[in-house]
Design a protein around this motif. Structure first.
Motif, PDB file in Angstrom:
ATOM      1  N   VAL A   1       0.844  -1.191   0.000  1.00  0.00           N
ATOM      2  CA  VAL A   1       0.000   0.000   0.000  1.00  0.00           C
ATOM      3  C   VAL A   1       0.882   1.244   0.000  1.00  0.00           C
ATOM      4  CG1 VAL A   1      -1.758   1.300   1.273  1.00  0.00           C
ATOM      5  CG2 VAL A   1      -1.830  -1.211   1.258  1.00  0.00           C
ATOM      6  N   ARG A   2       0.554   2.203  -0.877  1.00  0.00           N
ATOM      7  CA  ARG A   2       1.188   3.521  -0.816  1.00  0.00           C
ATOM      8  C   ARG A   2       0.522   4.285   0.315  1.00  0.00           C
ATOM      9  NH1 ARG A   2       3.982   6.177  -5.011  1.00  0.00           N
ATOM     10  NH2 ARG A   2       3.766   7.986  -3.631  1.00  0.00           N
ATOM     11  N   VAL A   3       1.165   4.240   1.458  1.00  0.00           N
ATOM     12  CA  VAL A   3       0.580   4.819   2.666  1.00  0.00           C
ATOM     13  C   VAL A   3       0.366   6.317   2.501  1.00  0.00           C
ATOM     14  CG1 VAL A   3       0.914   5.177   5.142  1.00  0.00           C
ATOM     15  CG2 VAL A   3       1.599   3.009   4.088  1.00  0.00           C
ATOM     16  N   ASP A   4       1.331   6.996   1.887  1.00  0.00           N
ATOM     17  CA  ASP A   4       1.210   8.447   1.717  1.00  0.00           C
ATOM     18  C   ASP A   4       0.003   8.808   0.865  1.00  0.00           C
ATOM     19  OD1 ASP A   4       2.970   9.086  -1.229  1.00  0.00           O
ATOM     20  OD2 ASP A   4       2.997   7.136  -0.263  1.00  0.00           O
ATOM     21  N   GLU A   5      -0.302   7.995  -0.165  1.00  0.00           N
ATOM     22  CA  GLU A   5      -1.447   8.296  -1.021  1.00  0.00           C
ATOM     23  C   GLU A   5      -2.765   8.030  -0.300  1.00  0.00           C
ATOM     24  OE1 GLU A   5      -0.902   6.027  -4.556  1.00  0.00           O
ATOM     25  OE2 GLU A   5       0.674   7.359  -5.352  1.00  0.00           O
TER      26      GLU A   5
ATOM     27  N   ILE B   1       0.061  -4.147   4.234  1.00  0.00           N
ATOM     28  CA  ILE B   1      -1.062  -4.144   5.175  1.00  0.00           C
ATOM     29  C   ILE B   1      -2.355  -4.255   4.366  1.00  0.00           C
ATOM     30  CG2 ILE B   1      -1.267  -1.612   5.187  1.00  0.00           C
ATOM     31  CD1 ILE B   1      -2.024  -1.806   8.180  1.00  0.00           C
ATOM     32  N   ASP B   2      -3.397  -4.690   4.995  1.00  0.00           N
ATOM     33  CA  ASP B   2      -4.710  -4.655   4.367  1.00  0.00           C
ATOM     34  C   ASP B   2      -5.126  -3.196   4.213  1.00  0.00           C
ATOM     35  OD1 ASP B   2      -7.394  -5.385   3.573  1.00  0.00           O
ATOM     36  OD2 ASP B   2      -8.003  -4.901   5.632  1.00  0.00           O
ATOM     37  N   PRO B   3      -5.439  -2.709   3.001  1.00  0.00           N
ATOM     38  CA  PRO B   3      -5.776  -1.289   2.820  1.00  0.00           C
ATOM     39  C   PRO B   3      -6.945  -0.835   3.682  1.00  0.00           C
ATOM     40  CG  PRO B   3      -5.449  -2.359   0.692  1.00  0.00           C
ATOM     41  CD  PRO B   3      -5.443  -3.451   1.717  1.00  0.00           C
TER      42      PRO B   3
ATOM     43  N   LEU C   1       2.879  20.909  19.607  1.00  0.00           N
ATOM     44  CA  LEU C   1       1.687  21.763  19.546  1.00  0.00           C
ATOM     45  C   LEU C   1       0.974  21.847  20.894  1.00  0.00           C
ATOM     46  CD1 LEU C   1       0.094  20.643  16.125  1.00  0.00           C
ATOM     47  CD2 LEU C   1       1.599  22.593  16.579  1.00  0.00           C
ATOM     48  N   GLY C   2       1.365  20.992  21.820  1.00  0.00           N
ATOM     49  CA  GLY C   2       0.748  21.000  23.144  1.00  0.00           C
ATOM     50  C   GLY C   2      -0.250  19.891  23.367  1.00  0.00           C
ATOM     51  N   GLY C   3      -0.703  19.274  22.284  1.00  0.00           N
ATOM     52  CA  GLY C   3      -1.687  18.201  22.411  1.00  0.00           C
ATOM     53  C   GLY C   3      -1.060  16.834  22.253  1.00  0.00           C
ATOM     54  N   ALA C   4      -1.815  15.920  21.677  1.00  0.00           N
ATOM     55  CA  ALA C   4      -1.357  14.545  21.532  1.00  0.00           C
ATOM     56  C   ALA C   4      -0.625  14.338  20.215  1.00  0.00           C
ATOM     57  CB  ALA C   4      -2.549  13.589  21.615  1.00  0.00           C
ATOM     58  N   ARG C   5       0.351  13.448  20.252  1.00  0.00           N
ATOM     59  CA  ARG C   5       0.982  12.931  19.046  1.00  0.00           C
ATOM     60  C   ARG C   5       0.693  11.442  19.002  1.00  0.00           C
ATOM     61  NH1 ARG C   5       6.999  14.343  17.807  1.00  0.00           N
ATOM     62  NH2 ARG C   5       5.888  16.070  16.780  1.00  0.00           N
ATOM     63  N   VAL C   6      -0.012  11.010  17.967  1.00  0.00           N
ATOM     64  CA  VAL C   6      -0.327   9.590  17.790  1.00  0.00           C
ATOM     65  C   VAL C   6       0.386   9.123  16.532  1.00  0.00           C
ATOM     66  CG1 VAL C   6      -2.142   7.865  17.541  1.00  0.00           C
ATOM     67  CG2 VAL C   6      -2.569   9.926  18.890  1.00  0.00           C
ATOM     68  N   ARG C   7       1.135   8.026  16.671  1.00  0.00           N
ATOM     69  CA  ARG C   7       1.913   7.524  15.537  1.00  0.00           C
ATOM     70  C   ARG C   7       1.593   6.056  15.282  1.00  0.00           C
ATOM     71  NH1 ARG C   7       7.948   9.209  14.911  1.00  0.00           N
ATOM     72  NH2 ARG C   7       8.315   7.321  16.131  1.00  0.00           N
ATOM     73  N   ILE C   8       1.315   5.751  14.027  1.00  0.00           N
ATOM     74  CA  ILE C   8       1.231   4.373  13.554  1.00  0.00           C
ATOM     75  C   ILE C   8       2.572   4.035  12.924  1.00  0.00           C
ATOM     76  CG2 ILE C   8       0.169   2.822  11.884  1.00  0.00           C
ATOM     77  CD1 ILE C   8      -2.379   4.453  12.097  1.00  0.00           C
ATOM     78  N   LEU C   9       3.182   2.942  13.356  1.00  0.00           N
ATOM     79  CA  LEU C   9       4.433   2.474  12.784  1.00  0.00           C
ATOM     80  C   LEU C   9       4.194   1.120  12.123  1.00  0.00           C
ATOM     81  CD1 LEU C   9       5.182   4.059  15.655  1.00  0.00           C
ATOM     82  CD2 LEU C   9       7.485   3.514  14.902  1.00  0.00           C
ATOM     83  N   LEU C  10       4.536   1.051  10.841  1.00  0.00           N
ATOM     84  CA  LEU C  10       4.391  -0.178  10.063  1.00  0.00           C
ATOM     85  C   LEU C  10       5.736  -0.517   9.443  1.00  0.00           C
ATOM     86  CD1 LEU C  10       1.094   0.785   8.250  1.00  0.00           C
ATOM     87  CD2 LEU C  10       1.299  -0.997   9.996  1.00  0.00           C
ATOM     88  N   PRO C  11       6.069  -1.818   9.348  1.00  0.00           N
ATOM     89  CA  PRO C  11       7.324  -2.185   8.691  1.00  0.00           C
ATOM     90  C   PRO C  11       7.414  -1.588   7.288  1.00  0.00           C
ATOM     91  CG  PRO C  11       6.381  -4.083   9.809  1.00  0.00           C
ATOM     92  CD  PRO C  11       5.350  -3.001   9.856  1.00  0.00           C
ATOM     93  N   LEU C  12       8.501  -0.899   7.035  1.00  0.00           N
ATOM     94  CA  LEU C  12       8.693  -0.223   5.753  1.00  0.00           C
ATOM     95  C   LEU C  12       8.828  -1.240   4.626  1.00  0.00           C
ATOM     96  CD1 LEU C  12       9.284   2.603   4.409  1.00  0.00           C
ATOM     97  CD2 LEU C  12      11.696   2.079   4.748  1.00  0.00           C
ATOM     98  N   ALA C  13       8.087  -1.034   3.551  1.00  0.00           N
ATOM     99  CA  ALA C  13       8.173  -1.882   2.366  1.00  0.00           C
ATOM    100  C   ALA C  13       8.823  -1.090   1.250  1.00  0.00           C
ATOM    101  CB  ALA C  13       6.779  -2.351   1.941  1.00  0.00           C
ATOM    102  N   ALA C  14       9.714  -1.750   0.503  1.00  0.00           N
ATOM    103  CA  ALA C  14      10.399  -1.074  -0.594  1.00  0.00           C
ATOM    104  C   ALA C  14       9.414  -0.755  -1.702  1.00  0.00           C
ATOM    105  CB  ALA C  14      11.519  -1.961  -1.124  1.00  0.00           C
ATOM    106  N   HIS C  15       9.709   0.297  -2.449  1.00  0.00           N
ATOM    107  CA  HIS C  15       8.869   0.651  -3.593  1.00  0.00           C
ATOM    108  C   HIS C  15       9.025  -0.405  -4.683  1.00  0.00           C
ATOM    109  CE1 HIS C  15       7.663   4.571  -2.133  1.00  0.00           C
ATOM    110  NE2 HIS C  15       8.912   4.836  -1.814  1.00  0.00           N
ATOM    111  N   PRO C  16       7.937  -0.693  -5.395  1.00  0.00           N
ATOM    112  CA  PRO C  16       8.032  -1.690  -6.466  1.00  0.00           C
ATOM    113  C   PRO C  16       8.922  -1.191  -7.608  1.00  0.00           C
ATOM    114  CG  PRO C  16       5.891  -0.580  -6.492  1.00  0.00           C
ATOM    115  CD  PRO C  16       6.598  -0.132  -5.243  1.00  0.00           C
TER     116      PRO C  16
END
Length: 216
Positions: free
Chosen positions: A90-94, A122-124, A201-216
């Motif tokens: 999955v292109r996560v950025d897109e 990941i499952d989209p 910013l003073g609030g929450a930072r929530v991060r999803i971390l996924l194993p990096l996959a190489a570009h096709p």
């Protein structure tokens, strides 16, 4: 001339919850199909301006994700409880960019987005649900600003959401905790993890971390 023969329809047992759920899903799917067709027609209509067209396209995207959710619900009835949907590259950025674009049209908050090309296996639909839960929480609790970014770091593809709210746990309880529980379950099955901390910013930072996959 043959007389038409009556067709014997199955008579469900009273109070059959599985049949009731199937019928509800059947009706929901028909309604979603109608909404998708109407939105598709509006998106190419000559009398729709560019701003309205963007909103219609965002609405069309949301209804398609709802259709995916409904289909997944049907599939899960026949899937073993511990069996996850197969991952895709999955292109996560897109995908995150699509969600942010719709959010900007629907929210009064300022939503900034910065990204680099980043992929994950990941499952989209799982990723869409995870990111939507985090952004819905941020929109609910933020004051004015939400910063969303996607980048690679130390072998991970990272989806980061910062807000200028009071910080996680300081707002109204219930929905945020439930949403983050959903996110954790969705990403952990694909080797990912979830982090929550305070941001600049003073609030929450929530991060999803996924194993990096190489570009096709």
């Amino acid at each position: 001339m043959l007389e038409p023969q009556p067709v014997a329809l199955p008579v469900p047992s009273d109070g059959d919850p599985d049949l009731w759920r199937r019928r509800i899903r059947h009706d929901i799917r028909h309604e979603l199909g109608t909404i998708i067709m109407l939105a598709s027609a509006m998106s190419v209509a000559d009398d729709v301006g560019p701003d309205s067209r963007r909103r219609v396209d965002a609405l069309l995207g949301e209804t398609r994700w709802l259709d995916h959710l409904l289909r997944r619900l049907d599939e899960d009835d026949d899937r073993p409880e511990d069996h996850l949907p197969s991952p895709e590259r999955v292109r996560v950025d897109e995908l995150v960019g699509e969600i942010v674009a719709g959010l900007r049209l629907a929210s009064i908050r300022r939503v900034a987005y910065d990204s680099v090309p980043a992929c994950a296996h990941i499952d989209p639909l799982a990723l869409w649900r995870a990111v939507r839960n985090i952004l819905d929480n941020a929109c609910r609790i933020a004051g004015e600003r939400i910063d969303v970014s996607v980048f690679g770091q130390d072998g991970w593809t990272v989806v980061q959401v910062d807000d200028d709210g009071p910080g996680f746990g300081a707002g109204a309880g219930g929905l945020a905790s439930l949403g983050l529980g959903i996110v954790h379950d969705l990403v952990s099955g694909y080797g990912g993890s979830l982090e929550v901390r305070r941001c600049e910013l003073g609030g929450a930072r929530v991060r999803i971390l996924l194993p990096l996959a190489a570009h096709p």
